[in-house]
Design a protein around this motif. Structure first.
Motif, PDB file in Angstrom:
ATOM      1  N   ALA A  18       0.830  -1.210   0.000  1.00  0.00           N
ATOM      2  CA  ALA A  18       0.000   0.000   0.000  1.00  0.00           C
ATOM      3  C   ALA A  18       0.865   1.261   0.000  1.00  0.00           C
ATOM      4  N   SER A  19       1.929   1.277   0.781  1.00  0.00           N
ATOM      5  CA  SER A  19       2.792   2.463   0.803  1.00  0.00           C
ATOM      6  C   SER A  19       3.541   2.614  -0.523  1.00  0.00           C
ATOM      7  N   LEU A  21       2.371   1.687  -3.493  1.00  0.00           N
ATOM      8  CA  LEU A  21       1.365   2.171  -4.428  1.00  0.00           C
ATOM      9  C   LEU A  21       1.102   3.665  -4.219  1.00  0.00           C
ATOM     10  N   ALA A  22       0.989   4.087  -2.960  1.00  0.00           N
ATOM     11  CA  ALA A  22       0.759   5.502  -2.657  1.00  0.00           C
ATOM     12  C   ALA A  22       1.932   6.356  -3.141  1.00  0.00           C
ATOM     13  N   THR A  23       3.145   5.887  -2.962  1.00  0.00           N
ATOM     14  CA  THR A  23       4.325   6.611  -3.424  1.00  0.00           C
ATOM     15  C   THR A  23       4.319   6.753  -4.941  1.00  0.00           C
ATOM     16  N   CYS A  24       3.972   5.697  -5.650  1.00  0.00           N
ATOM     17  CA  CYS A  24       3.902   5.744  -7.114  1.00  0.00           C
ATOM     18  C   CYS A  24       2.842   6.732  -7.584  1.00  0.00           C
ATOM     19  N   LEU A  25       1.675   6.734  -6.953  1.00  0.00           N
ATOM     20  CA  LEU A  25       0.608   7.651  -7.340  1.00  0.00           C
ATOM     21  C   LEU A  25       0.993   9.109  -7.095  1.00  0.00           C
ATOM     22  N   VAL A  26       1.652   9.392  -5.974  1.00  0.00           N
ATOM     23  CA  VAL A  26       2.105  10.752  -5.679  1.00  0.00           C
ATOM     24  C   VAL A  26       3.155  11.186  -6.701  1.00  0.00           C
TER      25      VAL A  26
END
Length: 159
Positions: A18-19, A21-26
């Motif tokens: 999850a972290s 994925l969040a880093t990639c989206l940001v």
């Protein structure tokens, strides 16, 4: 490995995924909003491509033209070596005028630049650091060395 250790391991793996994925989206969101600064010389050499970017330089004197009955404004941005026509449909800042520094955000279209945001400098002594350094580098690259005579320095040589 017992059941509680297995649950703990799955929880750690899920949090890590999850972290990530969040880093990639940001990172993707920030990459879309980045607008690089280019001078007219760099744009005309093809360094800017077709992406959204910022064009920085000075508004050339005598280049400002407004289309009657609309917000469409045409002006030329120069860095001293090259010039690029700019078309803007935005309300221009109060400090916008010929002979002043400007940064225009937008995209190149054919042989002109379509500006979506126009920023003008705030007084007669200020020029954005990015624009000043880019214009200085452009002049250093294109400086022509003149033969020096006694008592004078050739252009581009230190005193």
């Amino acid at each position: 490995m017992n059941a509680s250790q297995r649950r703990r391991m799955l929880l750690v793996l899920a949090l890590t995924a999850a972290s990530g994925l969040a880093t990639c989206l940001v990172a993707l969101a920030l990459q879309r909003n980045v607008a690089y600064l280019y001078t007219p010389s760099e744009v005309l050499r093809g360094e800017a491509g077709q992406m959204r970017f910022r064009l920085g330089g000075m508004v050339a004197k005598g280049s400002l033209q407004r289309e009657p009955g609309s917000l469409v404004t045409w002006f030329t941005v120069t860095d001293g070596d090259a010039q690029l026509r700019v078309r803007s449909e935005q309300v221009l800042p109060d400090l916008f005028r010929e002979g002043q520094g400007v940064i225009v955000t937008g995209q190149r279209k054919d042989d002109y630049f379509v500006g979506t945001e126009v920023l003008a400098k705030h007084d007669e002594t200020y020029m954005p650091q990015e624009v000043a350094s880019k214009m200085g580098k452009a002049h250093q690259k294109h400086a022509v060395q003149a033969p020096s005579t006694p008592g004078t320095l050739a252009e581009g040589t230190p005193p």
